[in-house]
Enzyme design. Sequence first.
Site, mmCIF file in Angstrom:
data_model
loop_
_atom_site.group_PDB
_atom_site.id
_atom_site.type_symbol
_atom_site.label_atom_id
_atom_site.label_comp_id
_atom_site.label_asym_id
_atom_site.label_seq_id
_atom_site.Cartn_x
_atom_site.Cartn_y
_atom_site.Cartn_z
ATOM 1 N N GLY A 186 0.866 -1.194 0.109
ATOM 2 C CA GLY A 186 0.168 0.101 0.014
ATOM 3 C C GLY A 186 0.663 1.317 -0.021
ATOM 4 C CD GLN B 1 3.330 5.905 2.679
ATOM 5 O OE1 GLN B 1 2.428 5.465 2.026
ATOM 6 N NE2 GLN B 1 4.634 5.476 3.113
ATOM 7 C CB CYS C 299 5.092 2.479 7.205
ATOM 8 S SG CYS C 299 4.740 3.803 6.283
ATOM 9 C CG LEU C 300 6.496 1.062 1.254
ATOM 10 C CD1 LEU C 300 5.920 1.329 0.015
ATOM 11 C CD2 LEU C 300 7.495 0.054 1.256
ATOM 12 C CG HIS D 49 -0.781 1.349 7.356
ATOM 13 N ND1 HIS D 49 0.276 1.066 8.202
ATOM 14 C CD2 HIS D 49 -0.001 2.173 6.394
ATOM 15 C CE1 HIS D 49 1.555 1.391 7.969
ATOM 16 N NE2 HIS D 49 1.222 2.375 6.753
ATOM 17 C CD GLU D 50 -0.951 2.616 2.582
ATOM 18 O OE1 GLU D 50 -0.843 3.547 2.625
ATOM 19 O OE2 GLU D 50 -0.352 1.662 2.916
ATOM 20 C CG HIS E 149 0.075 6.923 5.298
ATOM 21 N ND1 HIS E 149 1.221 7.474 5.887
ATOM 22 C CD2 HIS E 149 0.401 5.656 5.123
ATOM 23 C CE1 HIS E 149 2.206 6.378 6.085
ATOM 24 N NE2 HIS E 149 1.405 5.570 5.725
#
Length: 173
Positions: free
Chosen positions: A45, A50, A94-95, A136-137, A140
């Site tokens: 995701g 991000q 997380c990226l 989670h996304e 963000h």
Amino acid sequence: MKRPILIHPDPRLKKVCAAVPDLSDALRTLADDMLETMYAAPGIGLAAPQVGVLDRLIVLDCVKEEDGPARPLVMFNPEVVAASADINVYEEGCLSIPDQYAEVTRPKVVEVEWMDRNGNPQRETFDGLWATCVQHEIDHLNGKLFIDYLKPLKRQMITRKMQKLKRERGRGS
Ligand SMILES: [Zn+2]
């Protein structure tokens, strides 16, 4: 085209993102770029902030290889409209917080509404990993990271590691 992923801490990861009023070619290109960036990372995701864009846009694909063909989802203005009382604990990553993982508790099943890549309204119920990932996304888009669910000490430890990582990357480039 792949885009660079912001690493925590970054003020752009703490902002509430703006709703997308109308789709445009630029936004569709952004969505395609985000999918490319996510698959390359690899990740399941990615949210627009991000990659430094403060619009309400996320992409995800939680299909594991052995489960079959890819299922890329592009969600503009995603919103959780219903959540189960049942909870689920997943070890999240997380990226924007590379190589750091921690258990986060969230509703197990969520119903989500969004606008798809063609501007059509969509509504779907997600369970398991998909439910965790979409929550989670969406977090963000509200300036919230998975580490915000952790105890302050653990959060500070991870943040310090990321500051060190950023310093090292800065020196290396
Ligand atoms: Zn993330």
